[in-house]
Design an enzyme around this catalytic site. Structure first.
Site, short mmCIF file in Angstrom:
data_model
loop_
_atom_site.label_atom_id
_atom_site.label_comp_id
_atom_site.label_asym_id
_atom_site.label_seq_id
_atom_site.Cartn_x
_atom_site.Cartn_y
_atom_site.Cartn_z
N THR A 146 0.81 -1.21 0.00
CA THR A 146 0.00 0.00 0.00
C THR A 146 0.84 1.27 0.00
OG1 THR A 146 -1.79 -1.15 1.16
CG2 THR A 146 -1.79 1.25 1.26
N SER B 89 0.42 -10.56 -0.13
CA SER B 89 -0.23 -11.87 -0.03
C SER B 89 0.41 -12.89 -0.96
CB SER B 89 -1.73 -11.75 -0.34
OG SER B 89 -1.94 -11.25 -1.65
N THR C 125 3.52 -9.33 15.19
CA THR C 125 2.33 -9.88 14.54
C THR C 125 1.43 -8.73 14.11
OG1 THR C 125 2.36 -11.93 15.83
CG2 THR C 125 0.25 -11.28 14.89
N ARG D 297 -1.20 -24.95 17.24
CA ARG D 297 -1.70 -23.81 18.02
C ARG D 297 -2.73 -24.31 19.01
NH1 ARG D 297 -4.01 -19.23 15.36
NH2 ARG D 297 -3.08 -17.97 17.01
N GLN E 65 -2.50 -20.18 21.19
CA GLN E 65 -3.36 -19.36 20.35
C GLN E 65 -3.53 -17.95 20.91
OE1 GLN E 65 -7.14 -21.24 19.52
NE2 GLN E 65 -6.22 -23.23 19.15
#
Length: 352
Positions: free
Chosen positions: A17, A63, A170, A250, A282
């Site tokens: 972006t 992605s 993250t 997880r 998690q």
């Protein structure tokens, strides 16, 4: 013409972006030519730095980022390592934490800043967060300590005034400017009126050793997230994927999982086949403590190893990195329990 003594930074634009402008006719976001950067960020001219740029052609949507592009970044950095004081990578936010984690393992004995940044709004938009992120990332990449050594000798993410260790980070927000968080390790620096560095938190490279780049990855890894009601067929099919070599499991809370006999049996069978299974929580914050509850003991007995406080991004890329070097299962288990680039904090409690 700037003297050679001026700080030097290489900007590497991969896509994302931050490098887009809005098409006035369609409203769609399109990649702009990176050569036009100064038009959109004229403040860069006020730096007394030698700033050069390298642009991925074509730019990569984050992605679509994968190990081949990580290797390309490592090659660019290695090739230019002696010519620049630091590196800034402009990257899409969706997989930025994966790239930062991977680079932290691939750039062994890194002694210079590699700062990833991006934005939630295109840099050509009036209210963009891209300008501040880019300008401060460049300043951090060029910063030296009182000994004249790079201030930040590691791979980091800078976003919304916070500098974070890359393999501890993250993405937590798709809407707001504070898109990233480092839950289990403190921020390395805060940018306000001044940039306040927490020097005691930085990695300490051996400056006598040269940078050692790595390029090998093996992507035979899966993430298995548990949930109430997960079916035996689902777990079995994942653990029997052809070519599978490692699993990031997880689990709930501090490393807990169902005590069903079929579940433990499937895990034990997989580890006996040489599949490495790493247990991470998690929860966004906190660490796995497999000796805390009975369910954790059952996982240990099945051959599952602790991932401590690793992020999913770090656990996945570290496994890919170790597998790519042809290490056997026991060696991978050992190295997953050893910090390679500050990616985990080992528990002071007994490990089994």
């Amino acid at each position: 013409m700037l003297p050679n003594s001026c700080p030097s930074v290489l900007l590497i634009y991969t896509g994302g972006t931050i490098g887009m402008i809005e098409n006035p006719e369609t409203g769609a976001l399109e990649n702009f030519n990176f050569d036009h950067l100064l038009k959109h960020v004229p403040e860069l001219k006020r730096f007394n730095y030698r700033i050069s740029s390298y642009q991925f052609n074509p730019p990569i949507d984050s992605s679509d980022m994968e190990p081949a592009f990580w290797a390309k970044l490592v090659k660019i950095i290695h090739y230019n390592y002696n010519q620049f004081d630091g590196f800034v990578i402009l990257h899409g936010t969706d997989t930025m934490a994966y790239t930062a984690s991977a680079l932290s393992f691939m750039l062994e004995n890194l002694a210079k800043p590699v700062i990833l940044t991006g934005s939630q709004l295109p840099i050509g938009v009036l209210r963009t967060d891209g300008k501040e992120n880019l300008i401060t990332a460049i300043e951090i990449a060029a910063a030296k300590n009182e000994k004249g050594e790079p201030m930040v000798p590691e791979v980091c993410i800078f976003f919304e005034n916070i500098l974070m260790r890359g393999n501890r980070t993250t993405k937590i927000n798709a809407e707001n400017f504070n898109a990233f968080r480092s839950f289990n390790y403190p921020a390395l620096a805060h940018a306000g009126i001044h940039i306040k560095y927490e020097e005691h938190l930085f990695l300490k490279p051996d400056l006598a050793r040269p940078l050692k780049p790595h390029y090998l990855f093996d992507t035979n890894v899966v993430i298995l997230s548990l949930f109430p009601g997960i079916r035996e067929q689902t777990v079995s099919s994942i653990l029997h994927v052809e070519g599978l070599k490692a699993v990031v499991l997880r689990t709930f809370g501090s490393g807990n999982a169902p005590q069903k006999e079929w579940f433990i049996h499937l895990l034990k069978e997989a580890t006996e086949r040489g599949i490495t299974i790493v247990n991470i929580t998690q929860c966004a914050s906190g660490a796995v403590e497999m000796e805390r509850y009975e369910t954790g003991y059952h996982l240990l007995e099945a051959g599952v190893i602790s991932g401590y406080d690793s992020t999913p991004e770090s656990a996945v890329t570290k496994l890919m990195f170790l597998l790519g070097h042809g290490l056997d299962s026991e060696e991978i288990r050992k190295r997953m329990n050893t910090p390679l680039a500050g990616e985990i904090t080992k528990s002071t409690k007994k490990n089994f």
